[in-house]
Design an enzyme around this catalytic site. Structure first.
Site, PDB file in Angstrom:
ATOM      1  N   ARG A 139      12.684  -3.222  -8.099  1.00 10.39           N
ATOM      2  CA  ARG A 139      11.267  -2.888  -8.247  1.00 10.39           C
ATOM      3  C   ARG A 139      10.947  -2.690  -9.725  1.00 10.39           C
ATOM      4  O   ARG A 139      11.738  -2.131 -10.488  1.00 10.39           O
ATOM      5  CB  ARG A 139      10.915  -1.618  -7.469  1.00 10.39           C
ATOM      6  CG  ARG A 139      11.117  -1.722  -5.978  1.00 10.39           C
ATOM      7  CD  ARG A 139      10.254  -2.802  -5.334  1.00 10.39           C
ATOM      8  NE  ARG A 139       8.839  -2.572  -5.540  1.00 10.39           N
ATOM      9  CZ  ARG A 139       8.081  -1.818  -4.742  1.00 10.39           C
ATOM     10  NH1 ARG A 139       8.610  -1.204  -3.698  1.00 10.39           N
ATOM     11  NH2 ARG A 139       6.792  -1.672  -4.987  1.00 10.39           N
TER      12      ARG A 139
ATOM     13  N   LYS B 253       4.351   5.342   4.836  1.00  6.99           N
ATOM     14  CA  LYS B 253       3.678   4.049   4.859  1.00  6.99           C
ATOM     15  C   LYS B 253       3.534   3.496   6.271  1.00  6.99           C
ATOM     16  O   LYS B 253       3.287   2.294   6.445  1.00  6.99           O
ATOM     17  CB  LYS B 253       4.438   3.064   3.968  1.00  6.99           C
ATOM     18  CG  LYS B 253       4.511   3.518   2.508  1.00  6.99           C
ATOM     19  CD  LYS B 253       5.269   2.535   1.641  1.00  6.99           C
ATOM     20  CE  LYS B 253       5.356   3.027   0.203  1.00  6.99           C
ATOM     21  NZ  LYS B 253       6.049   2.067  -0.684  1.00  6.99           N
TER      22      LYS B 253
ATOM     23  N   PRO C 242       0.823  -1.216   0.000  1.00  8.01           N
ATOM     24  CA  PRO C 242       0.000   0.000   0.000  1.00  8.01           C
ATOM     25  C   PRO C 242       0.857   1.266   0.000  1.00  8.01           C
ATOM     26  O   PRO C 242       1.888   1.330   0.675  1.00  8.01           O
ATOM     27  CB  PRO C 242      -0.800  -0.124   1.304  1.00  8.01           C
ATOM     28  CG  PRO C 242      -0.783  -1.572   1.628  1.00  8.01           C
ATOM     29  CD  PRO C 242       0.526  -2.094   1.136  1.00  8.01           C
ATOM     30  N   GLU C 243       0.436   2.257  -0.776  1.00  8.15           N
ATOM     31  CA  GLU C 243       1.163   3.523  -0.802  1.00  8.15           C
ATOM     32  C   GLU C 243       0.584   4.466   0.249  1.00  8.15           C
ATOM     33  O   GLU C 243      -0.388   4.146   0.942  1.00  8.15           O
ATOM     34  CB  GLU C 243       1.127   4.103  -2.211  1.00  8.15           C
ATOM     35  CG  GLU C 243       1.702   3.128  -3.234  1.00  8.15           C
ATOM     36  CD  GLU C 243       2.141   3.750  -4.548  1.00  8.15           C
ATOM     37  OE1 GLU C 243       2.420   4.956  -4.598  1.00  8.15           O
ATOM     38  OE2 GLU C 243       2.203   2.992  -5.540  1.00  8.15           O
TER      39      GLU C 243
END
Length: 270
Positions: free
Chosen positions: A259, A52, A2-3
């Site tokens: 990523r 986060k 989740p951002e």
């Protein structure tokens, strides 16, 4: 993972539902049993997010720190809750100032721990400015970016540089500003950084309000569907090989610092 907008949305929800009242906290799974016992029956004074990280502050001075990581998730439920299903790390029940009683179950977080104020300060001192916080200073991030030879695509994902930005916002913000993810931080102009920051603030606020990341401008929000049925369209994120929504060049994919990265080589030239 989740951002930041997701954590800020949770903080707002938890503050609204639980702050100002005594809460009941348990750990059906058992892995947070000691921490739950320390917090049980305390008054939650406020909930906030930094990047986060979710922080629940209690009247005793203890702070509950939660980092969802890749697999963590809250399940929000009306009261009374049924029997816990699955590996519930923490169950929280309370009423807050509204008088209505709510419950939430937390499963699979990377971190669920109690911190004291000095530890909270140490945590937040390690993080870069968060576009969703009123106390954020974007120049803190700029001072690190302007001195770094690392690519801007990596710097935007570094939580020590900028807190709360993840893969989607990284890919989409660079596309929206026509910046190659490979450009070194030293070659980013200050005016470009100011524009990126202002856009992140606006987009992430929309994310909090709507619960999803809306990154495509209204005039471009047509054509090929989103990468997932329950997500708004993106310009480049998870669209490798698909034509760019603006110029029809195939979107490229690479791995940058472990990523996935997506960009349009025409709209974001080196």
């Amino acid at each position: 993972m989740p951002e930041g907008h997701t954590l800020h949305g949770l903080a707002k929800l938890h503050h609204k539902r639980f702050a100002g009242g005594q809460v009941r906290i348990s750990s059906p799974q058992g892995r947070f049993a000691d921490g739950a016992a320390r917090l049980d029956r305390q008054v939650l004074t406020r909930a906030e997010a930094w990047g986060k990280h979710l922080l629940h502050h209690y009247d005793s001075g203890l702070v509950l720190h939660i980092h969802l990581g890749l697999y963590g998730k809250f399940t929000e439920s009306p009261f009374p809750l049924g029997e816990p299903v699955g590996q519930v790390r923490m169950r929280l029940i309370g009423g807050g100032r509204t008088g209505a009683v709510f419950g939430t179950d937390l499963r699979g977080p990377t971190a669920c721990e109690i911190l004291l104020d000095p530890e909270v300060t140490a945590l937040t001192d390690r993080l870069g400015p968060d576009p969703l916080r009123k106390d954020a200073d974007p120049d803190r991030a700029w001072q690190r970016i302007r001195r770094s030879q690392r690519p801007i695509g990596a710097l935007l994902m570094d939580q020590k540089v900028l807190a709360g930005v993840g893969n989607v916002y990284r890919a989409e913000i660079l596309f929206r500003h026509g910046i190659s993810p490979d450009r070194p931080g030293t070659l980013l102009a200050y005016e470009e950084w100011q524009a990126i920051w202002a856009d992140l603030v606006d987009l992430m606020k929309i994310g909090v309000r709507r619960g999803v990341m809306v990154v495509v401008r209204p005039d471009d929000d047509h054509g090929a569907p989103s990468y997932a049925a329950d997500r708004p369209r993106t310009y480049v994120y998870r669209r490798a090989g698909a034509p760019c929504r603006l110029c029809s060049t195939p979107v490229l994919h690479a791995v940058m610092e472990a990523r996935n990265l997506f960009w349009c080589p025409t709209c974001q030239p080196d």
